[in-house]
Write a protein that holds these residues in place. Structure first.
Motif, PDB file in Angstrom:
ATOM      1  N   ALA A  40      34.481  24.742  39.499  1.00  0.00           N
ATOM      2  CA  ALA A  40      33.451  25.731  39.178  1.00  0.00           C
ATOM      3  C   ALA A  40      34.092  27.110  39.075  1.00  0.00           C
ATOM      4  CB  ALA A  40      32.365  25.727  40.243  1.00  0.00           C
ATOM      5  N   ASP A  41      33.584  27.940  38.157  1.00  0.00           N
ATOM      6  CA  ASP A  41      34.232  29.228  37.891  1.00  0.00           C
ATOM      7  C   ASP A  41      34.309  30.132  39.115  1.00  0.00           C
ATOM      8  OD1 ASP A  41      31.504  29.771  37.955  1.00  0.00           O
ATOM      9  OD2 ASP A  41      31.406  30.538  35.895  1.00  0.00           O
ATOM     10  N   PHE A  42      33.249  30.157  39.940  1.00  0.00           N
ATOM     11  CA  PHE A  42      33.267  31.045  41.105  1.00  0.00           C
ATOM     12  C   PHE A  42      34.260  30.563  42.164  1.00  0.00           C
ATOM     13  CE2 PHE A  42      29.891  27.970  41.816  1.00  0.00           C
ATOM     14  CZ  PHE A  42      30.015  27.609  43.142  1.00  0.00           C
ATOM     15  N   ILE A  43      34.497  29.263  42.223  1.00  0.00           N
ATOM     16  CA  ILE A  43      35.508  28.726  43.136  1.00  0.00           C
ATOM     17  C   ILE A  43      36.906  29.043  42.594  1.00  0.00           C
ATOM     18  CG2 ILE A  43      36.457  26.628  44.155  1.00  0.00           C
ATOM     19  CD1 ILE A  43      33.646  25.424  44.047  1.00  0.00           C
ATOM     20  N   PHE A  44      37.064  28.884  41.304  1.00  0.00           N
ATOM     21  CA  PHE A  44      38.358  29.167  40.672  1.00  0.00           C
ATOM     22  C   PHE A  44      38.772  30.617  40.924  1.00  0.00           C
ATOM     23  CE2 PHE A  44      40.931  30.409  36.956  1.00  0.00           C
ATOM     24  CZ  PHE A  44      41.934  29.454  37.033  1.00  0.00           C
ATOM     25  N   ALA A  45      37.822  31.533  40.734  1.00  0.00           N
ATOM     26  CA  ALA A  45      38.138  32.949  40.873  1.00  0.00           C
ATOM     27  C   ALA A  45      38.428  33.344  42.315  1.00  0.00           C
ATOM     28  CB  ALA A  45      36.993  33.798  40.317  1.00  0.00           C
ATOM     29  N   SER A  46      37.642  32.806  43.255  1.00  0.00           N
ATOM     30  CA  SER A  46      37.752  33.275  44.640  1.00  0.00           C
ATOM     31  C   SER A  46      38.774  32.517  45.472  1.00  0.00           C
ATOM     32  CB  SER A  46      36.379  33.179  45.318  1.00  0.00           C
ATOM     33  OG  SER A  46      35.946  31.825  45.387  1.00  0.00           O
TER      34      SER A  46
END
Length: 561
Positions: free
Chosen positions: A126-132
């Protein structure tokens, strides 16, 4: 060996199954062929029919093959329950690769351990997991290609436009920008530009299919190597066990986390095999959304954990919703209080079948019959083609008599061949075809099994064995108690003594002495908690299992300060 449980199977359940050798993705192909226009996955206003889901899986399998996936490739999948999880999981298997679902709330250190241990070279995140979480440790991971999913990308207008705005306002945000790089691919655009031409790998039933990592509550997290046979046969066992259900006619509440063996098999894989419509719930703690989903979509199958059933029947908005469509519920991962069972069944008209399983067993090994004899507080009987027995916890060669407490050991086609790269752990847990569960249990004369606790959780008070699950069940039977967690604490005279942490029901004023007196009415004196501490909530895992280890650590730290 003696199998007294066979006498208590439902009449329509076969005592011995003749399994079909088919890998998991074949269930999806079959459902798409028979029910192409039936809704397969629903998330808010987003829908995929079985035809659309099967095509998306073909596109994903084609895409990761082009990215270098082979039969030896491990693909990590880390996101909440979303359509993309289902597509990525089945697409990985269709490409002949190995999937390793990953807990979305894992810390970077935990992600690093799992992906390096599994050797994951492709990750779907998921994008928010990837970023954080991923970007800060990217140079420490074996992953070469990232496929980044976004929650709104399978929603329809107008939610496809409104959802990103709402997700940005969450704390932390549940949507994030993705860097434009050669080895970072957006999930939906990647599939949309891929012409479906999936490979036709030669998949053997005993090939690794999925690496599911244990929670690591007793040490380093280990990957249970589950084969196509393990997972496919377990689904076939569950279909046989619920023989009264209608293929192509059920609606599944998919609220159990799909990265966990319980949700993976009992919700997703069983749902696909039954050609059920899956109502995907990304947040298993959002009780109002879950109640609304049951009522709106006329859910018929609602597997959950005891904490979720308790939260539903206690929610103040419950009268707004109609639960009468529910027919069958599976409960597992923790003891189910009898009053919760009775109240949920009275409200819904459905039937809860309490069962048991382990990550290492795909996971289901036991269940109470759906329509016949049921024993509340029991995990039920072994499924077809599954054997179980109770042996002395210190001498496995000694099988115990009825109602004697010892270690539960299991064998069956759903039992893993072993942990990924852990020969020492395999030698300890797998012996002569039997899996040693580490759970203390007993079997009654009818072949129904009762879990008494974990070997490592057992409390020894003045030489007596005390099982925390038994005390938790007793406390939960009191009307003032929502749930309880019991541990042993050091005692200079008794060795250990019993302490329970209790969450009181809203508006209740029962005292510790009230609860101790209640326990004394029903339990031997040495089992009664000497201390009861009231807490607002108990520490739990991501699948809502009470973490006794954390309770012990907190208590010991407090006593040593």
């Amino acid at each position: 060996m003696q199998r007294p449980w066979l006498e208590h199977y439902d009449d329509n359940v076969q005592r011995e199954l003749d399994f079909t050798d088919q890998p998991l993705d074949a269930f999806l192909r079959s459902a798409a062929h028979e029910f192409p226009d039936r809704d397969a996955v629903v998330l808010l206003n987003g829908r995929l029919t079985y035809r659309e889901l099967d095509e998306a899986v073909d596109r994903f399998a084609t895409a990761i093959t082009a990215l270098g996936a082979t039969s030896s490739t491990t693909v990590a999948i880390q996101m909440p329950n979303l359509p993309q999880f289902i597509i990525a999981y089945y697409g990985t298997l269709r490409a002949g690769a190995i999937a390793t679902p990953t807990n979305p709330i894992y810390t970077p250190d935990e992600i690093e351990h799992q992906w390096n241990d599994a050797g994951a070279t492709i990750a779907v995140v998921a994008d928010f997991i990837f970023a954080s979480k991923i970007l800060p440790i990217r140079d420490r991971l074996p992953v070469r290609e990232y496929i980044v999913a976004s929650i709104p990308e399978y929603l329809r207008f107008p939610l496809s436009l409104l959802a990103p705005l709402k997700l940005k306002r969450q704390s932390p945000p549940l949507v994030a920008k993705v860097p434009e790089e050669a080895h970072v691919h957006r999930f939906r655009p990647l599939l949309d530009r891929t012409t479906p031409a999936p490979p036709s790998p030669a998949i053997a039933m005993d090939d690794p299919c999925t690496l599911l990592y244990t929670g690591g509550t007793t040490g380093v997290s280990k990957g249970a190597t589950l084969t196509h046979r393990n997972l496919s046969y377990n689904v076939q066992q569950l279909i046989a066990w619920t023989a009264g259900l209608e293929r192509g006619g059920e609606t599944m509440l998919t609220m159990l986390p799909l990265f966990h063996s319980y949700g993976l098999t009992v919700a997703m894989n069983l749902g696909v095999a039954m050609a059920a419509t899956q109502i995907v719930m990304p947040n298993p703690r959002d009780i109002p959304a879950i109640l609304k989903a049951i009522s709106t979509h006329k859910v018929t199958l609602a597997p959950a954990v005891p904490a979720s059933y308790a939260a539903m029947i206690q929610h103040p908005d419950l009268p707004k919703y109609d639960l009468s469509s529910v027919t069958v519920c599976n409960s597992g991962s923790a003891p189910l209080p009898v009053d919760v069972l009775e109240r949920f069944e009275a409200l819904s008209g459905g039937r809860i079948t309490e069962g048991f399983g382990l990550t290492e067993t795909s996971p289901v090994t036991h269940s109470n019959p759906v329509f016949g004899l049921r024993k509340p507080g029991s995990i039920g009987t072994p499924l077809p083609n599954t054997d179980a027995k109770i042996v002395d916890a210190d001498d496995a060669t000694k099988e115990l008599a009825h109602n004697e407490v010892g270690e539960l050991i299991i064998r069956g086609p759903q039992v893993m061949p072993g942990y990924w790269k852990r020969p020492e752990a395999n030698a300890e847990m797998l012996q002569d075809g039997w899996l040693f569960t580490g759970d203390l249990a007993r079997m009654d004369e009818d072949g129904f099994f009762f879990i008494e606790g974990r070997k490592k959780d057992m409390i020894i008070c003045s030489g007596f064995n005390v099982y925390p699950d038994e005390i938790d069940r007793q406390l939960a039977a009191h009307p003032a108690v929502v749930e309880a967690g019991t541990i042993g604490v050091p005692d200079p005279k008794r060795g250990e003594t019993v302490k329970s942490f209790v969450v009181r029901a809203e508006g209740q004023q029962a005292t510790a002495e009230d609860l101790m007196a209640f326990c004394r009415e029903h339990m031997a004196p040495y089992k009664v908690p000497r201390e009861i501490e009231f807490v607002d909530e108990l520490p739990k895992s991501s699948v809502l299992k009470i973490l006794r280890r954390e309770l012990r650590e907190r208590e010991l730290a407090k006593r040593s300060s």
